[in-house]
Design a protein around this motif. Structure first.
Motif, PDB file in Angstrom:
ATOM      1  N   LEU A   8       0.775  -1.196   0.014  1.00  0.00           N
ATOM      2  CA  LEU A   8      -0.140   0.083   0.015  1.00  0.00           C
ATOM      3  C   LEU A   8       0.947   1.176  -0.095  1.00  0.00           C
ATOM      4  CD1 LEU A   8      -2.948  -1.036   2.605  1.00  0.00           C
ATOM      5  CD2 LEU A   8      -2.977  -0.753   0.155  1.00  0.00           C
ATOM      6  N   ALA A   9       1.962   1.291   0.782  1.00  0.00           N
ATOM      7  CA  ALA A   9       2.909   2.383   0.819  1.00  0.00           C
ATOM      8  C   ALA A   9       3.416   2.592  -0.462  1.00  0.00           C
ATOM      9  CB  ALA A   9       3.929   2.113   1.926  1.00  0.00           C
ATOM     10  N   ALA A  10       3.602   1.616  -1.341  1.00  0.00           N
ATOM     11  CA  ALA A  10       4.423   1.762  -2.862  1.00  0.00           C
ATOM     12  C   ALA A  10       3.333   1.881  -3.659  1.00  0.00           C
ATOM     13  CB  ALA A  10       5.027   0.225  -3.085  1.00  0.00           C
ATOM     14  N   GLY A  11       2.010   2.228  -3.380  1.00  0.00           N
ATOM     15  CA  GLY A  11       1.137   2.823  -4.370  1.00  0.00           C
ATOM     16  C   GLY A  11      -0.081   1.685  -4.964  1.00  0.00           C
ATOM     17  N   ALA A  12       0.016   0.420  -3.976  1.00  0.00           N
ATOM     18  CA  ALA A  12      -1.017  -0.577  -4.364  1.00  0.00           C
ATOM     19  C   ALA A  12      -2.218   0.040  -3.995  1.00  0.00           C
ATOM     20  CB  ALA A  12      -0.705  -1.856  -3.826  1.00  0.00           C
ATOM     21  N   THR A  13      -3.352  -0.298  -4.473  1.00  0.00           N
ATOM     22  CA  THR A  13      -4.621  -0.120  -3.941  1.00  0.00           C
ATOM     23  C   THR A  13      -5.398  -1.372  -3.274  1.00  0.00           C
ATOM     24  OG1 THR A  13      -5.146   1.169  -5.977  1.00  0.00           O
ATOM     25  CG2 THR A  13      -7.102   0.445  -4.819  1.00  0.00           C
ATOM     26  N   LEU A  14      -5.810  -1.220  -1.991  1.00  0.00           N
ATOM     27  CA  LEU A  14      -6.471  -2.215  -1.149  1.00  0.00           C
ATOM     28  C   LEU A  14      -7.791  -2.632  -1.908  1.00  0.00           C
ATOM     29  CD1 LEU A  14      -6.414  -3.780   1.613  1.00  0.00           C
ATOM     30  CD2 LEU A  14      -7.788  -2.056   2.401  1.00  0.00           C
ATOM     31  N   GLU A  15      -7.789  -4.020  -2.150  1.00  0.00           N
ATOM     32  CA  GLU A  15      -8.965  -4.457  -2.598  1.00  0.00           C
ATOM     33  C   GLU A  15      -9.763  -5.437  -1.532  1.00  0.00           C
ATOM     34  OE1 GLU A  15     -10.259  -4.036  -5.255  1.00  0.00           O
ATOM     35  OE2 GLU A  15      -8.479  -2.745  -6.186  1.00  0.00           O
ATOM     36  N   GLN A  16      -8.873  -5.995  -0.367  1.00  0.00           N
ATOM     37  CA  GLN A  16      -9.406  -7.033   0.498  1.00  0.00           C
ATOM     38  C   GLN A  16      -8.608  -6.764   1.747  1.00  0.00           C
ATOM     39  OE1 GLN A  16     -10.405 -11.118   0.205  1.00  0.00           O
ATOM     40  NE2 GLN A  16      -8.825 -11.185   2.177  1.00  0.00           N
ATOM     41  N   GLU A  17      -8.956  -6.403   3.027  1.00  0.00           N
ATOM     42  CA  GLU A  17      -8.111  -6.485   3.973  1.00  0.00           C
ATOM     43  C   GLU A  17      -7.667  -7.839   4.439  1.00  0.00           C
ATOM     44  OE1 GLU A  17      -6.416  -5.228   6.429  1.00  0.00           O
ATOM     45  OE2 GLU A  17      -6.694  -2.986   6.224  1.00  0.00           O
ATOM     46  N   VAL A  18      -6.672  -7.853   5.281  1.00  0.00           N
ATOM     47  CA  VAL A  18      -6.242  -9.222   5.936  1.00  0.00           C
ATOM     48  C   VAL A  18      -7.458  -9.828   6.670  1.00  0.00           C
ATOM     49  CG1 VAL A  18      -4.470 -10.331   7.572  1.00  0.00           C
ATOM     50  CG2 VAL A  18      -3.695  -8.366   6.318  1.00  0.00           C
ATOM     51  N   ARG A  19      -7.262 -11.325   6.169  1.00  0.00           N
ATOM     52  CA  ARG A  19      -8.397 -12.022   7.048  1.00  0.00           C
ATOM     53  C   ARG A  19      -7.829 -13.533   6.808  1.00  0.00           C
ATOM     54  NH1 ARG A  19     -13.115 -11.925   2.466  1.00  0.00           N
ATOM     55  NH2 ARG A  19     -12.687 -13.658   1.301  1.00  0.00           N
ATOM     56  N   ASP A  20      -8.403 -14.154   7.845  1.00  0.00           N
ATOM     57  CA  ASP A  20      -7.906 -15.566   8.235  1.00  0.00           C
ATOM     58  C   ASP A  20      -9.163 -16.347   7.477  1.00  0.00           C
ATOM     59  OD1 ASP A  20      -5.754 -15.118   9.673  1.00  0.00           O
ATOM     60  OD2 ASP A  20      -6.902 -14.705  11.429  1.00  0.00           O
TER      61      ASP A  20
ATOM     62  N   PRO B 226     -11.284 -19.784   6.290  1.00  0.00           N
ATOM     63  CA  PRO B 226     -11.465 -21.118   7.012  1.00  0.00           C
ATOM     64  C   PRO B 226     -10.661 -22.265   6.493  1.00  0.00           C
ATOM     65  CG  PRO B 226     -13.360 -20.384   5.412  1.00  0.00           C
ATOM     66  CD  PRO B 226     -12.049 -19.146   5.339  1.00  0.00           C
ATOM     67  N   TRP B 227     -10.154 -22.223   5.530  1.00  0.00           N
ATOM     68  CA  TRP B 227      -9.001 -23.317   5.276  1.00  0.00           C
ATOM     69  C   TRP B 227      -7.641 -23.111   5.823  1.00  0.00           C
ATOM     70  CZ3 TRP B 227     -11.560 -20.129   1.533  1.00  0.00           C
ATOM     71  CH2 TRP B 227     -10.555 -19.107   0.946  1.00  0.00           C
ATOM     72  N   GLY B 228      -7.333 -22.142   6.715  1.00  0.00           N
ATOM     73  CA  GLY B 228      -6.225 -21.925   7.618  1.00  0.00           C
ATOM     74  C   GLY B 228      -5.348 -21.119   6.798  1.00  0.00           C
ATOM     75  N   GLN B 229      -5.534 -20.199   5.761  1.00  0.00           N
ATOM     76  CA  GLN B 229      -4.813 -19.378   5.189  1.00  0.00           C
ATOM     77  C   GLN B 229      -5.021 -18.050   5.462  1.00  0.00           C
ATOM     78  OE1 GLN B 229      -5.200 -18.935   1.104  1.00  0.00           O
ATOM     79  NE2 GLN B 229      -3.057 -19.033   0.624  1.00  0.00           N
ATOM     80  N   THR B 230      -3.942 -17.044   5.728  1.00  0.00           N
ATOM     81  CA  THR B 230      -4.214 -15.788   5.783  1.00  0.00           C
ATOM     82  C   THR B 230      -4.174 -14.904   4.391  1.00  0.00           C
ATOM     83  OG1 THR B 230      -3.383 -15.576   8.192  1.00  0.00           O
ATOM     84  CG2 THR B 230      -3.468 -13.709   6.967  1.00  0.00           C
ATOM     85  N   THR B 231      -5.138 -14.203   3.880  1.00  0.00           N
ATOM     86  CA  THR B 231      -5.014 -13.377   2.721  1.00  0.00           C
ATOM     87  C   THR B 231      -5.305 -12.149   2.808  1.00  0.00           C
ATOM     88  OG1 THR B 231      -7.265 -13.911   2.227  1.00  0.00           O
ATOM     89  CG2 THR B 231      -5.767 -15.870   1.786  1.00  0.00           C
ATOM     90  N   ALA B 232      -4.810 -11.168   1.850  1.00  0.00           N
ATOM     91  CA  ALA B 232      -5.286  -9.795   1.523  1.00  0.00           C
ATOM     92  C   ALA B 232      -5.174  -9.655   0.203  1.00  0.00           C
ATOM     93  CB  ALA B 232      -4.279  -8.979   2.365  1.00  0.00           C
ATOM     94  N   TYR B 233      -5.748  -8.712  -0.508  1.00  0.00           N
ATOM     95  CA  TYR B 233      -5.825  -8.409  -1.764  1.00  0.00           C
ATOM     96  C   TYR B 233      -5.511  -7.059  -2.124  1.00  0.00           C
ATOM     97  CZ  TYR B 233      -7.290 -13.103  -3.038  1.00  0.00           C
ATOM     98  OH  TYR B 233      -7.502 -14.546  -3.139  1.00  0.00           O
ATOM     99  N   VAL B 234      -4.632  -6.615  -3.113  1.00  0.00           N
ATOM    100  CA  VAL B 234      -4.502  -5.457  -3.676  1.00  0.00           C
ATOM    101  C   VAL B 234      -4.499  -5.535  -4.989  1.00  0.00           C
ATOM    102  CG1 VAL B 234      -2.917  -4.904  -1.709  1.00  0.00           C
ATOM    103  CG2 VAL B 234      -2.026  -5.682  -3.870  1.00  0.00           C
ATOM    104  N   SER B 235      -4.593  -4.448  -5.747  1.00  0.00           N
ATOM    105  CA  SER B 235      -4.484  -4.176  -7.152  1.00  0.00           C
ATOM    106  C   SER B 235      -3.068  -3.506  -7.429  1.00  0.00           C
ATOM    107  CB  SER B 235      -5.641  -3.608  -7.775  1.00  0.00           C
ATOM    108  OG  SER B 235      -5.926  -2.473  -7.300  1.00  0.00           O
ATOM    109  N   ASP B 236      -2.474  -3.829  -8.514  1.00  0.00           N
ATOM    110  CA  ASP B 236      -1.069  -3.032  -8.663  1.00  0.00           C
ATOM    111  C   ASP B 236      -1.294  -2.000  -9.484  1.00  0.00           C
ATOM    112  OD1 ASP B 236      -1.243  -3.718 -11.658  1.00  0.00           O
ATOM    113  OD2 ASP B 236       0.198  -5.373 -11.499  1.00  0.00           O
TER     114      ASP B 236
END
Length: 131
Positions: free
Chosen positions: A89-101, A103-113
């Motif tokens: 985000l500091a480099a200029g990516a756009t937030l698409e999904q905040e960090v979340r845990d 149900p399959w045991g993975q932590t994810t977040a999404y940005v657009s470049d």
């Protein structure tokens, strides 16, 4: 056969390589002197970029990504999703999904470049054993 590389079509290859370095810590492996093609150092399979201008010269009609209706995503694994999301985000990516845990045991977040491509920042998925 082996999966060798994925090439994304962008307007400015050098600026895209620079963004991926600042946002995700990926190093540029190669940038052609013309500026129309470049690769990141991503292991055996390369993430590469070609200019839309070059693709049009080659008779192609490259489209543009749409983060609202993506047809694929890039997934970058990390040990610290929050820290790497903040860096992106500091480099200029756009937030698409905040960090979340998930149900399959993975932590994810999404940005657009900076080109509008969807990028998942994620932890390792622990797949069940085949036994």
């Amino acid at each position: 056969m082996k999966f060798r590389y994925t090439i994304l079509y962008v307007d400015d290859v050098a600026a895209t390589l620079d963004f991926y370095g600042r946002a995700f810590g990926l190093e540029t492996a190669f940038l052609h002197p013309s500026g129309d093609y470049g690769e990141l150092s991503t292991g055996e399979t390369k993430l590469a970029f070609s200019s839309r201008r070059l693709m049009r010269q080659l008779g192609k009609a490259p489209g543009r990504p749409d983060v609202k209706t993506p047809v694929f995503e890039l997934a970058l694994k990390t040990d610290d999703v929050r820290a790497d999301l903040d860096r992106a985000l500091a480099a200029g990516a756009t937030l698409e999904q905040e960090v979340r845990d998930e149900p399959w045991g993975q932590t994810t977040a999404y940005v657009s470049d900076v080109n509008g491509y969807l990028v998942e920042i994620c932890s390792l998925v622990q797949l069940p054993s085949a036994g």
